[in-house]
Design a protein around this motif. Structure first.
Motif, PDB file in Angstrom:
ATOM      1  N   TRP A  84      18.131  28.314 121.518  1.00 50.00           N
ATOM      2  CA  TRP A  84      19.561  28.609 121.643  1.00 50.00           C
ATOM      3  C   TRP A  84      19.938  29.874 120.875  1.00 50.00           C
ATOM      4  O   TRP A  84      20.838  30.601 121.286  1.00 50.00           O
ATOM      5  CB  TRP A  84      20.402  27.426 121.154  1.00 50.00           C
ATOM      6  N   THR A  85      19.255  30.154 119.779  1.00 48.28           N
ATOM      7  CA  THR A  85      19.599  31.327 118.970  1.00 48.28           C
ATOM      8  C   THR A  85      19.324  32.641 119.691  1.00 48.28           C
ATOM      9  O   THR A  85      19.850  33.678 119.295  1.00 48.28           O
ATOM     10  CB  THR A  85      18.822  31.309 117.643  1.00 48.28           C
ATOM     11  N   SER A  86      18.499  32.616 120.733  1.00 46.51           N
ATOM     12  CA  SER A  86      18.219  33.852 121.459  1.00 46.51           C
ATOM     13  C   SER A  86      18.947  33.921 122.804  1.00 46.51           C
ATOM     14  O   SER A  86      18.710  34.822 123.595  1.00 46.51           O
ATOM     15  CB  SER A  86      16.707  34.014 121.671  1.00 46.51           C
ATOM     16  N   ILE A  87      19.856  32.963 123.049  1.00 45.67           N
ATOM     17  CA  ILE A  87      20.589  32.930 124.314  1.00 45.67           C
ATOM     18  C   ILE A  87      21.999  33.466 124.113  1.00 45.67           C
ATOM     19  O   ILE A  87      22.737  33.005 123.248  1.00 45.67           O
ATOM     20  CB  ILE A  87      20.639  31.495 124.888  1.00 45.67           C
ATOM     21  N   GLN A  88      22.353  34.442 124.921  1.00 48.44           N
ATOM     22  CA  GLN A  88      23.701  34.999 124.901  1.00 48.44           C
ATOM     23  C   GLN A  88      24.632  34.180 125.776  1.00 48.44           C
ATOM     24  O   GLN A  88      25.764  33.893 125.410  1.00 48.44           O
ATOM     25  CB  GLN A  88      23.655  36.450 125.378  1.00 48.44           C
ATOM     26  N   SER A  89      24.145  33.790 126.976  1.00 45.88           N
ATOM     27  CA  SER A  89      24.938  32.944 127.866  1.00 45.88           C
ATOM     28  C   SER A  89      24.009  32.171 128.789  1.00 45.88           C
ATOM     29  O   SER A  89      22.894  32.596 129.073  1.00 45.88           O
ATOM     30  CB  SER A  89      25.926  33.782 128.689  1.00 45.88           C
ATOM     31  N   ALA A  90      24.506  31.030 129.244  1.00 46.87           N
ATOM     32  CA  ALA A  90      23.774  30.202 130.206  1.00 46.87           C
ATOM     33  C   ALA A  90      24.802  29.608 131.156  1.00 46.87           C
ATOM     34  O   ALA A  90      25.665  28.837 130.741  1.00 46.87           O
ATOM     35  CB  ALA A  90      22.998  29.103 129.493  1.00 46.87           C
ATOM     36  N   THR A  91      24.725  29.994 132.422  1.00 47.99           N
ATOM     37  CA  THR A  91      25.702  29.543 133.407  1.00 47.99           C
ATOM     38  C   THR A  91      24.993  29.150 134.700  1.00 47.99           C
ATOM     39  O   THR A  91      23.930  29.671 135.026  1.00 47.99           O
ATOM     40  CB  THR A  91      26.721  30.650 133.736  1.00 47.99           C
ATOM     41  N   VAL A  92      25.624  28.251 135.429  1.00 45.34           N
ATOM     42  CA  VAL A  92      25.123  27.890 136.750  1.00 45.34           C
ATOM     43  C   VAL A  92      25.680  28.910 137.727  1.00 45.34           C
ATOM     44  O   VAL A  92      26.869  29.214 137.716  1.00 45.34           O
ATOM     45  CB  VAL A  92      25.541  26.455 137.129  1.00 45.34           C
ATOM     46  N   PRO A 136      23.241  21.309 140.540  1.00 48.91           N
ATOM     47  CA  PRO A 136      24.083  22.276 139.839  1.00 48.91           C
ATOM     48  C   PRO A 136      25.315  21.658 139.176  1.00 48.91           C
ATOM     49  O   PRO A 136      25.717  22.100 138.094  1.00 48.91           O
ATOM     50  CB  PRO A 136      24.480  23.272 140.928  1.00 48.91           C
ATOM     51  N   ASP A 137      25.927  20.654 139.794  1.00 46.83           N
ATOM     52  CA  ASP A 137      27.131  20.060 139.208  1.00 46.83           C
ATOM     53  C   ASP A 137      26.806  19.322 137.908  1.00 46.83           C
ATOM     54  O   ASP A 137      27.526  19.450 136.916  1.00 46.83           O
ATOM     55  CB  ASP A 137      27.809  19.119 140.208  1.00 46.83           C
ATOM     56  N   GLU A 138      25.727  18.555 137.916  1.00 47.24           N
ATOM     57  CA  GLU A 138      25.310  17.847 136.699  1.00 47.24           C
ATOM     58  C   GLU A 138      24.925  18.834 135.604  1.00 47.24           C
ATOM     59  O   GLU A 138      25.256  18.634 134.429  1.00 47.24           O
ATOM     60  CB  GLU A 138      24.114  16.938 136.986  1.00 47.24           C
ATOM     61  N   LEU A 139      24.217  19.887 135.984  1.00 53.51           N
ATOM     62  CA  LEU A 139      23.812  20.901 135.017  1.00 53.51           C
ATOM     63  C   LEU A 139      25.024  21.601 134.418  1.00 53.51           C
ATOM     64  O   LEU A 139      25.095  21.800 133.201  1.00 53.51           O
ATOM     65  CB  LEU A 139      22.874  21.913 135.681  1.00 53.51           C
ATOM     66  N   GLN A 140      25.998  21.936 135.251  1.00 55.87           N
ATOM     67  CA  GLN A 140      27.214  22.585 134.763  1.00 55.87           C
ATOM     68  C   GLN A 140      27.960  21.681 133.787  1.00 55.87           C
ATOM     69  O   GLN A 140      28.400  22.125 132.732  1.00 55.87           O
ATOM     70  CB  GLN A 140      28.127  22.970 135.934  1.00 55.87           C
ATOM     71  N   ALA A 141      28.091  20.412 134.127  1.00 58.33           N
ATOM     72  CA  ALA A 141      28.768  19.463 133.239  1.00 58.33           C
ATOM     73  C   ALA A 141      28.019  19.339 131.912  1.00 58.33           C
ATOM     74  O   ALA A 141      28.641  19.271 130.837  1.00 58.33           O
ATOM     75  CB  ALA A 141      28.894  18.098 133.912  1.00 58.33           C
ATOM     76  N   PHE A 142      26.709  19.313 131.959  1.00 56.73           N
ATOM     77  CA  PHE A 142      25.926  19.218 130.734  1.00 56.73           C
ATOM     78  C   PHE A 142      26.119  20.458 129.872  1.00 56.73           C
ATOM     79  O   PHE A 142      26.305  20.353 128.656  1.00 56.73           O
ATOM     80  CB  PHE A 142      24.442  19.021 131.056  1.00 56.73           C
ATOM     81  N   LEU A 143      26.076  21.632 130.485  1.00 56.57           N
ATOM     82  CA  LEU A 143      26.267  22.877 129.713  1.00 56.57           C
ATOM     83  C   LEU A 143      27.645  22.934 129.066  1.00 56.57           C
ATOM     84  O   LEU A 143      27.781  23.379 127.919  1.00 56.57           O
ATOM     85  CB  LEU A 143      26.062  24.099 130.611  1.00 56.57           C
TER      86      LEU A 143
END
Length: 152
Positions: A84-92, A136-143
């Motif tokens: 996580w420390t090297s991630i700027q953003s994570a989006t579906v 994608p919907d489950e992943l988006q909700a988790f993020l």
């Protein structure tokens, strides 16, 4: 913390139809003629069977937990982790059809088994990796529920 996990395989009927057709096209003539007596004549069917085996065992696994985003493409490479420390953003995202397998595109690496939606990860330094998803919907909700993990 819960974890999001997903495992994907090639289930598209048309891929399997093409592979079986290729196997038949390379094998049937050898069985019906004397050409099958030549040892090198069986190279086509053997290569086709190896491709079928590769597609059968090919799997894209994704796991997201408190440590980061983990992914593997079996049997090509084992688990890789993006902390996580090297991630700027994570989006579906919806990225259109980019092909199947592993691709280096204009926006970085894409790992895809099916569909046109994936997790787009922008790492610090603007390196982009996209991992396909069938949920994608489950992943988006988790993020959204874990948004505090992404440090900018």
């Amino acid at each position: 913390m819960n974890a999001f996990t997903e495992s994907q395989r090639f289930h598209q009927w048309w891929i399997w139809t093409l592979l079986v057709a290729a196997l038949l096209i390379t094998t049937v003539p050898l069985l019906l003629t004397d050409a099958g007596k030549e040892p090198f004549a069986w190279g086509g069917p053997i290569v086709t069977l190896l491709v079928i085996l590769l597609i059968y065992v090919w799997r894209l696994d994704t796991k997201i937990d408190e440590q980061g985003i983990h992914y593997q493409v079996f049997p090509v490479f084992t688990w890789r982790t993006i902390p996580w420390t090297s991630i700027q953003s994570a989006t579906v995202t919806h990225y259109g059809w980019v092909g199947y397998g592993i691709r280096l595109g204009f926006d970085g690496w894409v790992y895809n088994i099916a569909g046109s939606k994936g997790l787009r990860i922008t790492k610090k330094g603007n390196t982009i990796i996209t991992i396909g998803t069938q949920r994608p919907d489950e992943l988006q909700a988790f993020l959204i529920s874990q948004q505090s993990l992404i440090t900018t």
